[in-house]
Motif scaffolding. Structure first.
Motif, mmCIF file in Angstrom:
data_model
loop_
_atom_site.group_PDB
_atom_site.id
_atom_site.type_symbol
_atom_site.label_atom_id
_atom_site.label_comp_id
_atom_site.label_asym_id
_atom_site.label_seq_id
_atom_site.Cartn_x
_atom_site.Cartn_y
_atom_site.Cartn_z
ATOM 1 N N ALA A 292 114.362 63.103 -3.635
ATOM 2 C CA ALA A 292 115.685 62.843 -4.221
ATOM 3 C C ALA A 292 116.737 63.108 -3.152
ATOM 4 C CB ALA A 292 115.916 63.730 -5.444
ATOM 5 N N GLY A 293 117.860 62.361 -3.238
ATOM 6 C CA GLY A 293 118.880 62.561 -2.225
ATOM 7 C C GLY A 293 120.182 61.870 -2.542
ATOM 8 N N LEU A 294 121.108 62.024 -1.617
ATOM 9 C CA LEU A 294 122.433 61.426 -1.725
ATOM 10 C C LEU A 294 122.567 60.307 -0.703
ATOM 11 C CD1 LEU A 294 124.665 64.630 -2.030
ATOM 12 C CD2 LEU A 294 123.970 63.082 -3.872
ATOM 13 N N LYS A 295 123.325 59.259 -1.093
ATOM 14 C CA LYS A 295 123.587 58.134 -0.201
ATOM 15 C C LYS A 295 125.096 57.998 -0.032
ATOM 16 C CE LYS A 295 121.119 54.391 -0.648
ATOM 17 N NZ LYS A 295 120.224 54.468 0.521
ATOM 18 N N ARG A 296 125.456 57.768 1.235
ATOM 19 C CA ARG A 296 126.885 57.563 1.513
ATOM 20 C C ARG A 296 127.020 56.329 2.396
ATOM 21 N NH1 ARG A 296 130.105 61.867 5.054
ATOM 22 N NH2 ARG A 296 128.735 60.880 6.619
ATOM 23 N N GLY A 297 127.824 55.386 1.937
ATOM 24 C CA GLY A 297 127.988 54.161 2.701
ATOM 25 C C GLY A 297 129.452 53.910 3.051
ATOM 26 N N ARG A 298 129.657 53.135 4.146
ATOM 27 C CA ARG A 298 131.012 52.788 4.582
ATOM 28 C C ARG A 298 130.983 51.342 5.061
ATOM 29 N NH1 ARG A 298 133.419 55.805 9.691
ATOM 30 N NH2 ARG A 298 131.789 54.475 10.624
ATOM 31 N N GLY A 299 131.929 50.572 4.559
ATOM 32 C CA GLY A 299 132.005 49.170 4.972
ATOM 33 C C GLY A 299 133.186 48.488 4.305
ATOM 34 N N GLY A 300 133.799 47.619 5.060
ATOM 35 C CA GLY A 300 134.961 46.907 4.516
ATOM 36 C C GLY A 300 136.121 47.818 4.236
ATOM 37 N N GLY A 301 136.206 48.923 4.961
ATOM 38 C CA GLY A 301 137.313 49.856 4.755
ATOM 39 C C GLY A 301 137.143 50.736 3.544
ATOM 40 N N GLU A 302 135.980 50.686 2.898
ATOM 41 C CA GLU A 302 135.756 51.508 1.714
ATOM 42 C C GLU A 302 134.542 52.424 1.919
ATOM 43 O OE1 GLU A 302 135.285 49.027 -1.642
ATOM 44 O OE2 GLU A 302 137.320 48.195 -1.559
ATOM 45 N N ARG A 303 134.549 53.491 1.159
ATOM 46 C CA ARG A 303 133.418 54.433 1.195
ATOM 47 C C ARG A 303 132.728 54.408 -0.160
ATOM 48 N NH1 ARG A 303 133.564 58.058 5.475
ATOM 49 N NH2 ARG A 303 135.475 57.975 6.706
ATOM 50 N N HIS A 304 131.381 54.553 -0.132
ATOM 51 C CA HIS A 304 130.588 54.512 -1.370
ATOM 52 C C HIS A 304 129.642 55.707 -1.397
ATOM 53 C CE1 HIS A 304 132.001 50.354 -1.713
ATOM 54 N NE2 HIS A 304 131.616 50.191 -0.436
ATOM 55 N N LEU A 305 129.535 56.329 -2.551
ATOM 56 C CA LEU A 305 128.600 57.433 -2.766
ATOM 57 C C LEU A 305 127.593 57.051 -3.834
ATOM 58 C CD1 LEU A 305 130.984 60.561 -2.785
ATOM 59 C CD2 LEU A 305 129.440 59.828 -0.966
ATOM 60 N N GLY A 306 126.355 57.580 -3.681
ATOM 61 C CA GLY A 306 125.335 57.296 -4.676
ATOM 62 C C GLY A 306 124.163 58.267 -4.538
ATOM 63 N N TRP A 307 123.118 57.973 -5.195
ATOM 64 C CA TRP A 307 121.927 58.832 -5.132
ATOM 65 C C TRP A 307 120.678 57.967 -5.173
ATOM 66 C CZ3 TRP A 307 118.478 58.558 -9.159
ATOM 67 C CH2 TRP A 307 118.934 57.949 -10.345
ATOM 68 N N GLU A 308 119.597 58.598 -4.817
ATOM 69 C CA GLU A 308 118.327 57.905 -4.895
ATOM 70 C C GLU A 308 117.233 58.900 -5.275
ATOM 71 O OE1 GLU A 308 117.185 56.130 -1.194
ATOM 72 O OE2 GLU A 308 116.288 57.975 -0.473
ATOM 73 N N ALA A 309 116.174 58.449 -5.876
ATOM 74 C CA ALA A 309 115.023 59.272 -6.254
ATOM 75 C C ALA A 309 113.786 58.386 -6.274
ATOM 76 C CB ALA A 309 115.231 59.927 -7.624
ATOM 77 N N GLY A 310 112.645 59.034 -6.064
ATOM 78 C CA GLY A 310 111.416 58.256 -6.046
ATOM 79 C C GLY A 310 110.195 59.132 -6.192
ATOM 80 N N VAL A 311 109.104 58.505 -6.532
ATOM 81 C CA VAL A 311 107.820 59.181 -6.677
ATOM 82 C C VAL A 311 106.761 58.364 -5.932
ATOM 83 C CG1 VAL A 311 106.050 59.999 -8.265
ATOM 84 C CG2 VAL A 311 108.444 60.116 -8.924
ATOM 85 N N ALA A 312 105.872 59.085 -5.231
ATOM 86 C CA ALA A 312 104.795 58.412 -4.510
ATOM 87 C C ALA A 312 103.485 59.130 -4.781
ATOM 88 C CB ALA A 312 105.077 58.390 -3.002
ATOM 89 N N VAL A 313 102.416 58.385 -4.776
ATOM 90 C CA VAL A 313 101.075 58.957 -4.921
ATOM 91 C C VAL A 313 100.165 58.313 -3.890
ATOM 92 C CG1 VAL A 313 101.301 59.473 -7.380
ATOM 93 C CG2 VAL A 313 100.419 57.245 -6.662
ATOM 94 N N ALA A 314 99.167 59.079 -3.428
ATOM 95 C CA ALA A 314 98.164 58.547 -2.510
ATOM 96 C C ALA A 314 97.043 57.919 -3.327
ATOM 97 C CB ALA A 314 97.620 59.657 -1.620
ATOM 98 N N LEU A 315 96.763 56.680 -3.069
ATOM 99 C CA LEU A 315 95.725 55.960 -3.811
ATOM 100 C C LEU A 315 94.379 56.149 -3.121
ATOM 101 C CD1 LEU A 315 97.603 52.617 -4.556
ATOM 102 C CD2 LEU A 315 97.383 54.633 -6.015
#
Length: 437
Positions: A292-315
């Motif tokens: 899980a984490g935070l995302k921060r983006g910048r483009g077009g003179g604007e800033r964007h905040l968000g998050w992400e999460a994920g699950v993984a398993v070894a097959l």
């Protein structure tokens, strides 16, 4: 011919089952013993040591205690390693386009593995079983140390008894010499026989001196096992019965074998491999990897905040743990077979050793009556007849040589019986439930 002295004690190498770690630790122990200040040594013991006192001193040897404690600590550390949880991973990434350097995206994430398969619990239990096995193997090493102490102790006791026998022989001759000297001065006997007796006495005194000189090495060896350099001087002596009073019966042997540390250690190793095999089969239940984490983006003179999460398993597609399962099963089967061999061999060897010891004890008891006592009686008669002028010098010396030979023979039989018991004790001893006689 002057009777010769022989000893039944023979040193045998002790097998070692520990790894290279043992060799490194032994070097550390030796260095620590050499570096021990002289002032730290206890006051030398001047009173004769008993077997129990010698074993107690050997058990408190600081070098060996540190040596064994380090092995146990190493095994316990393996348990702590197996108990450890995996550390989380922290990750930072930045994404930037060459076409537009002003447009970027930063991501901060934490990733953690969740141990859902149950492998960790099984591996911890396996490591604990290995640690218990190491503790039992250390008990075997302690028993081997006590075995060496007993060998040195009774070798010293045997040599002391030999010296006493020769000293008593010299005293017997001195008594005859004094009586015969008076007869020579009175003109009743020849000086040749007096000098011949003195020569025989000198021979026994020389042998006594040789035995006394040789005993220093045995003292030093025993002192090395006891862990006190001060014990190696002339004050070190031992006391006790060279001939054991009895040999453990078959029931005592079976009871001791049932709790022998080698067998208990093997049981723990079997448990360990069983648990490791079960853990290897848990690969079909894969652990979860969450992030899980935070995302921060910048483009077009604007800033964007968000998050992400994920699950993984070894097959488990390419590797299914077959190798680990096969390895654990093979080690388990080998340990089971080894334990069976240990149990059968220990029982066979112990029973055979006990029969041998009992036989030697019976032979020695019989010889004490039929040989030693008869030799003493014959010498008493010879001494009386010789002093009365009824026996020749050669007959008297022959009776005296027969006496010392019988005494040495009895001591050899007693020492051999004791050695047989010591070997039996090594086969049976657990350190807690079997202490010999």
């Amino acid at each position: 011919m002057t009777p010769q002295v022989s000893s039944p004690y023979r040193k045998k190498p002790i097998g070692h089952r520990f790894s290279l770690f043992r060799t490194l630790l032994l070097g550390i122990v030796v260095i620590s013993l050499i570096a021990t200040p002289t002032g730290a040594q206890e006051t030398p013991i001047s009173e004769p040591l008993t077997e129990a006192q010698a074993l107690h001193l050997a058990g408190d040897h600081p070098g060996f205690e540190a040596y064994w404690a380090a092995f146990q600590a190493n095994a316990d550390a393996e348990t702590r390693i197996a108990q450890a949880l995996p550390n989380p991973d922290f990750r930072w990434t930045r994404e930037q386009l060459f076409s537009d350097p002003t447009e970027t995206e930063d991501t901060l994430t934490i990733e953690q593995r969740l141990l859902t398969s149950g492998q960790r619990r099984l591996n911890v239990e396996a490591a604990r079983a290995d640690a218990l096995a190491t503790g039992e193997e250390i008990r075997v090493e302690r028993a081997s140390h006590r075995h060496q102490v007993r060998i040195s102790f009774f070798e010293l006791l045997y040599r002391q008894e030999v010296i006493t026998a020769y000293r008593n022989a010299a005293v017997d001759l001195e008594r005859a010499i004094e009586s015969y000297r008076q007869r020579v001065e009175a003109g009743e006997s020849s000086r040749y026989e007096l000098e011949r007796l003195r020569l025989e006495r000198a021979e026994y005194e020389a042998i006594t001196g040789e035995e006394t000189a040789a005993i220093y090495q045995i003292r030093g060896e025993l002192a090395a096992h006891l862990g006190d350099d001060g014990l190696s001087d002339e004050t070190l002596s031992v006391q006790g019965e060279l001939l054991p009073r009895e040999i453990p019966d078959d029931d005592a042997i079976r009871e001791a074998l049932a709790v022998h540390p080698e067998l208990i250690a093997s049981d723990h190793r079997i448990d360990s491999q069983t648990l490791r095999s079960q853990a290897a089969r848990r690969i079909w239940i894969p652990d979860l990897l969450i992030h899980a984490g935070l995302k921060r983006g910048r483009g077009g003179g604007e800033r964007h905040l968000g998050w992400e999460a994920g699950v993984a398993v070894a097959l488990p597609i390419f590797y299914r743990g077959d190798g680990e399962v096969s390895q654990a099963d093979a080690r388990h089967d080998a340990e089971v077979a080894w334990r069976g061999l240990l149990e059968d061999r220990a029982a066979t060897r112990a029973m055979a050793q006990a029969r041998s010891a009992r036989r030697y004890l019976a032979i020695t008891d019989e010889y004490e009556v039929e040989g030693l006592e008869r030799a003493r009686h014959l010498f008493a008669l010879a001494e009386q007849s010789y002093l009365a002028g009824e026996m020749s010098l050669l007959e008297f010396i022959d009776a005296h040589s027969g006496l010392i030979a019988a005494e040495l023979r009895y001591l050899e039989l007693a020492a051999t019986t004791r050695a047989e018991l010591i070997n039996l004790q090594k086969l049976l001893e657990t350190g807690d439930t079997f202490e010999g006689e």
